[in-house]
Design an enzyme around this catalytic site. Structure first.
Site, PDB file in Angstrom:
ATOM      1  N   GLY A 212       0.808  -1.217   0.000  1.00 19.93           N
ATOM      2  CA  GLY A 212       0.000   0.000   0.000  1.00 19.93           C
ATOM      3  C   GLY A 212       0.839   1.263   0.000  1.00 19.93           C
ATOM      4  O   GLY A 212       1.703   1.464  -0.861  1.00 19.93           O
ATOM      5  N   ASP A 238      -4.976  -5.123  -9.060  1.00 21.55           N
ATOM      6  CA  ASP A 238      -5.083  -5.617 -10.435  1.00 21.55           C
ATOM      7  C   ASP A 238      -4.360  -4.688 -11.405  1.00 21.55           C
ATOM      8  O   ASP A 238      -3.678  -5.144 -12.335  1.00 21.55           O
ATOM      9  CB  ASP A 238      -6.549  -5.751 -10.831  1.00 21.55           C
ATOM     10  CG  ASP A 238      -7.294  -6.751  -9.957  1.00 21.55           C
ATOM     11  OD1 ASP A 238      -6.674  -7.750  -9.560  1.00 21.55           O
ATOM     12  OD2 ASP A 238      -8.480  -6.519  -9.674  1.00 21.55           O
ATOM     13  N   SER A 271     -10.567   6.954  -8.622  1.00 21.56           N
ATOM     14  CA  SER A 271     -11.923   6.890  -9.177  1.00 21.56           C
ATOM     15  C   SER A 271     -12.694   5.729  -8.551  1.00 21.56           C
ATOM     16  O   SER A 271     -12.104   4.768  -8.072  1.00 21.56           O
ATOM     17  CB  SER A 271     -11.878   6.695 -10.703  1.00 21.56           C
ATOM     18  OG  SER A 271     -11.197   7.738 -11.346  1.00 21.56           O
TER      19      SER A 271
END
Length: 296
Positions: A212, A238, A271
């Protein structure tokens, strides 16, 4: 990207049903959510779309159901330029993922549906597709025996594959050993290996652990993340894997590939929806240049 690497993705296709709320309900509790949306997803399809957006020549091997979700999932992939002729149609429902987003982080429940109808014999039928690939991306939202069959096929064809071990589960040593790269996050690495530090030494330049905001670690070093404000982390892993595969297939060193993949993932989480924010190669390059010129 100066060339179009041939990437084959073997994996899942799901319709993501996404709920955004201020909190997660406790057992027996009902809460009001803020938003409900549907997005095409599945770790396999996500990686296929991400790789295509970044400029790869992408073929997907998978399975959808004989239902409207299956029709939509196939249509979306075709619109993104992914070759879908090797995606089968099973006599069952398509896979579904129920995603709850709270404060930009997500919890996911996956109902495999047609994804679990993707069996080893179907992979064997697609051996020529694998043989014509420069790299293969595989995840664990399909049956483990199918993953093993795909790994064996890649090994026999001398085609490297990236194993993204998610959702995490204990894996046979053969699958790990056959992979060119394994890309768990921290929690997945803890399930795969009793001692991740030892595993990093045992699998040099193979085990790549995403952490992360802390970036990526592998036995050769650490690659920093790009700090951004997360809107929805669904699909970040992904995007990372697709970008990593693209760069490695293009001949980039692992550190350079990880940095590019970090940048692609950072752009993606800005998004809602796994596929909506997946960037193009030009966007990743511009983002990396901007961060280099203005690191803060």
């Amino acid at each position: 990207m100066s060339q179009q690497p041939k990437i084959t993705v073997i994996g899942s296709l799901n319709m993501d049903l996404t709920v955004t709320s201020a909190k997660r309900p406790a057992a027996g509790e009902t809460i009001l959510g803020e938003r409900f949306e549907t997005f095409p997803g599945g770790k396999g399809a996500n990686q296929a779309v991400a790789a295509a957006r970044l400029g790869a020549d992408v073929t997907m091997i998978g399975m959808v159901g004989q239902d409207p979700f299956g029709d939509e999932l196939m249509q979306v992939l075709r619109q993104e330029g992914v070759k879908t002729e090797h995606i089968g149609r099973a006599d069952t429902s398509s896979g579904v993922a129920v995603i709850q987003v709270v404060d930009g982080d997500n919890s996911i429940t996956v109902i495999p549906g047609a994804n679990f109808k993707l069996m080893p014999d179907y992979i064997e039928e697609k051996r020529d597709v694998i043989q014509n690939s420069e790299i293969v991306l595989i995840q664990l939202e399909i049956p483990l025996e199918t993953v093993a069959a795909a790994a064996k096929c890649c090994e026999e064809a001398n085609v490297p594959y990236i194993l993204n071990p998610a959702p995490a589960q204990p894996l046979p040593y053969e699958i790990i050993n056959q992979a060119a790269y394994i890309t768990p996050n921290e929690s997945e690495a803890a399930i795969l290996f009793e001692d991740t530090d030892k595993a990093l030494q045992e699998f040099p330049d193979k085990l790549v652990i995403t952490k992360g905001e802390e970036g990526v670690v592998y036995s050769g070093g650490h690659v920093a993340a790009f700090p951004v404000s997360a809107v929805d982390t669904t699909g970040a892993g992904d995007t990372f894997n697709a970008a990593l595969g693209l760069m490695l297939a293009s001949g980039s060193p692992l550190a350079e590939a990880c940095s590019y993949a970090n940048a692609a993932a950072a752009l993606q989480i800005g998004s809602h929806g796994a596929q909506a924010g997946m960037p193009t190669d030009a966007e990743v390059i511009a983002f990396m240049r901007q961060k280099e010129e203005n690191p803060l």
